[in-house]
Scaffold this active site. Structure first.
Site, PDB file in Angstrom:
ATOM      1  N   LYS A  58       0.844  -1.202   0.000  1.00  0.00           N
ATOM      2  CA  LYS A  58       0.000   0.000   0.000  1.00  0.00           C
ATOM      3  C   LYS A  58       0.884   1.258   0.000  1.00  0.00           C
ATOM      4  CE  LYS A  58      -0.308  -0.035   5.052  1.00  0.00           C
ATOM      5  NZ  LYS A  58      -1.058  -0.557   6.209  1.00  0.00           N
ATOM      6  N   ARG A 107     -10.648   0.246  14.509  1.00  0.00           N
ATOM      7  CA  ARG A 107     -10.613   0.968  13.242  1.00  0.00           C
ATOM      8  C   ARG A 107     -11.695   0.395  12.324  1.00  0.00           C
ATOM      9  NH1 ARG A 107      -4.940   1.369   9.974  1.00  0.00           N
ATOM     10  NH2 ARG A 107      -5.413  -0.767   9.417  1.00  0.00           N
ATOM     11  N   TYR A 145      15.458  30.794   7.506  1.00  0.00           N
ATOM     12  CA  TYR A 145      14.312  31.455   8.146  1.00  0.00           C
ATOM     13  C   TYR A 145      14.454  31.505   9.669  1.00  0.00           C
ATOM     14  CZ  TYR A 145      11.646  31.066   3.777  1.00  0.00           C
ATOM     15  OH  TYR A 145      11.213  31.179   2.489  1.00  0.00           O
ATOM     16  N   MET A 191      11.142  25.055   2.176  1.00  0.00           N
ATOM     17  CA  MET A 191      10.258  24.263   1.330  1.00  0.00           C
ATOM     18  C   MET A 191      11.044  23.417   0.318  1.00  0.00           C
ATOM     19  SD  MET A 191       7.140  25.493  -1.138  1.00  0.00           S
ATOM     20  CE  MET A 191       6.170  26.226   0.171  1.00  0.00           C
TER      21      MET A 191
HETATM   22  C1  LIG Z   1      -0.226  -1.593   6.851  1.00  0.00           C
HETATM   23  C2  LIG Z   1      -0.833  -2.861   7.249  1.00  0.00           C
HETATM   24  C3  LIG Z   1      -0.052  -4.017   7.435  1.00  0.00           C
HETATM   25  C4  LIG Z   1       1.465  -4.016   7.403  1.00  0.00           C
HETATM   26  O1  LIG Z   1       1.969  -3.443   8.584  1.00  0.00           O
HETATM   27  P1  LIG Z   1       3.557  -3.381   8.880  1.00  0.00           P
HETATM   28  O2  LIG Z   1       3.642  -2.858  10.258  1.00  0.00           O
HETATM   29  O3  LIG Z   1       4.122  -2.447   7.871  1.00  0.00           O
HETATM   30  O4  LIG Z   1       4.082  -4.755   8.717  1.00  0.00           O
HETATM   31  C5  LIG Z   1      -0.719  -5.203   7.676  1.00  0.00           C
HETATM   32  N1  LIG Z   1      -2.066  -5.246   7.753  1.00  0.00           N
HETATM   33  C6  LIG Z   1      -2.857  -4.147   7.614  1.00  0.00           C
HETATM   34  C7  LIG Z   1      -4.330  -4.269   7.740  1.00  0.00           C
HETATM   35  C8  LIG Z   1      -2.260  -2.917   7.377  1.00  0.00           C
HETATM   36  O5  LIG Z   1      -3.025  -1.832   7.266  1.00  0.00           O
END
Ligand SMILES: *Cc1c(COP(=O)(O)O)cnc(C)c1O
Length: 367
Positions: free
Chosen positions: A35, A130, A260, A308
């Site tokens: 992801k 979540r 800055y 920036m």
């Molecule tokens: C991001 C994620 C993972 C991977 O987590 P890591 O800590 O990077 O290994 C696994 N399962 C879900 C549902 C996630 O959102």
């Protein structure tokens, strides 16, 4: 012309990290989490390497990310962790993670309409707060299992601590996951993949591995568990090296304020380098006067506020440095090395955020 802010991605390091994970998880099927553009490393290229090395599943956050992989010719099963966009799920043959019954109903109807069976994974909430089924997950899973057009390939959950500081909470989550698992198996449901292990659990909680593991950050060379870093992290290889060009070198007298807010003032005649990278490139402003980069094999400090697009470094005493040279922000140079964990500690965040914020923006080069 590229201004020289690059992330070099070492695909052999990915292969190496994958081997380490396969080794720890006794060769269980692996759902590789790619992801957020593979944590900033480039999802298409990283996935290509993982597939070459035999990874069974990929996981993305959103269907749009899966679309990109399919468009690149990737046919490996893809689990979509968060958004079951109905059109895309069927169009790209994706495996949605279902977290509530109403989504299951919608997908079931669509599968029936298309006269097909859809492989899905169900998510239960064991303490993350979540997404996921809550209340009586067994009852809901049995209801979903009875829906036409739905075939439950997996049941999953997620730990609430990516670094498992509190093992007792993680163990409670495992126990609650396992009791659902046992009940479902007792009731005769044929579910092939129970999975909950993120990287931290792959590393620290073998009893959480079940039928498949689901690591992300480890693939990219980082252990989420700081206190165990010395144990596992030395076996992992950071995949990303980040470099910026030194745009200008300026010899300035003592007493010259830099950047800055004049938060840094030279104490001696100084050689100040201006790097072509700043917070718009993912270098947190929290690294102002609070980070080092490597030039010519030596660590030199960031001085003044990160801007920036530019960041100043103090090169006083460094020999043979020229305009156009590289400064290493993450990576090895000579005997020195800086990793995303170091930057994360300095910026009061986690390596995940460092890698994604820099990786998204840098020009990526693969080797
Ligand atoms: C991001 C994620 C993972 C991977 O987590 P890591 O800590 O990077 O290994 C696994 N399962 C879900 C549902 C996630 O959102």
């Amino acid at each position: 012309m590229n201004r020289g802010f690059t992330a070099e991605i070492d695909l052999n390091a990915v292969s190496h990290n994958l081997k380490v994970i396969k080794d720890i998880s006794r060769n269980l099927p692996l759902i590789a989490v790619v992801k957020a553009d593979a944590y900033g490393h480039g999802a298409v290229e990283i996935s290509g390497r993982l597939i070459r090395d035999g990874v069974e599943y990929l996981a993305v956050a959103f269907t749009g990310e899966a679309e990109e992989l399919r468009d690149a010719g990737i046919n490996t099963p893809i689990v979509v962790l968060f958004d079951p966009d109905v059109e895309d799920i069927f169009k790209y043959s994706l495996i949605p993670v279902i977290s509530d019954k109403k989504t299951a109903v919608v997908l079931s109807k669509e599968a029936e309409r298309r006269n097909t069976a859809l492989n899905v994974h169900l998510k239960i909430d064991t303490g993350m707060g979540r997404l996921g089924l809550t209340g009586d997950p067994v009852k809901e899973i049995l209801e979903i299992a009875g829906m036409r057009g739905i075939s439950i390939e997996g049941v999953m959950s997620h730990f609430s601590e990516a670094d498992i500081k509190d093992e007792s909470f993680a163990r409670m989550q495992i126990a609650s996951f396992n009791s659902v698992r046992k009940e479902l198996l007792q009731k005769g449901l044929q579910i092939r993949l129970f999975h909950i292990a993120n990287s931290a659990a792959v590393e620290a909680l073998p009893e959480s591995h079940f039928d498949a593991v689901r690591p992300g950050i480890m693939l990219y060379g980082y252990s989420p568990i700081e206190r165990r870093e010395a144990i596992i992290a030395h076996r992992l290889l950071p995949v990303m090296t980040v470099k910026a060009k030194i745009l200008a070198l300026r010899r300035l007298p003592a007493g010259t304020p830099i950047s800055y807010g004049r938060t840094f003032v030279t104490k001696r005649e100084s050689l100040i380098g201006v790097m072509a990278a700043g917070y718009a490139d993912g270098l947190s402003r929290r690294l102002s006067n609070n980070a080092e980069v490597i030039v010519g094999g030596r660590r030199v400090p960031v001085v003044g506020r990160v801007c920036m697009d530019l960041t100043m470094i103090d090169l006083t005493g460094i020999e043979h440095v020229e305009e156009g040279d590289d400064a290493v922000i993450i990576g090895k140079n000579g005997n020195e090395s800086i990793d995303a964990a170091e930057l994360a500690r300095r910026a009061d965040t986690i390596p995940y955020e460092i890698l994604t914020s820099i990786g998204y923006r840098a020009k990526k080069v693969y080797y």
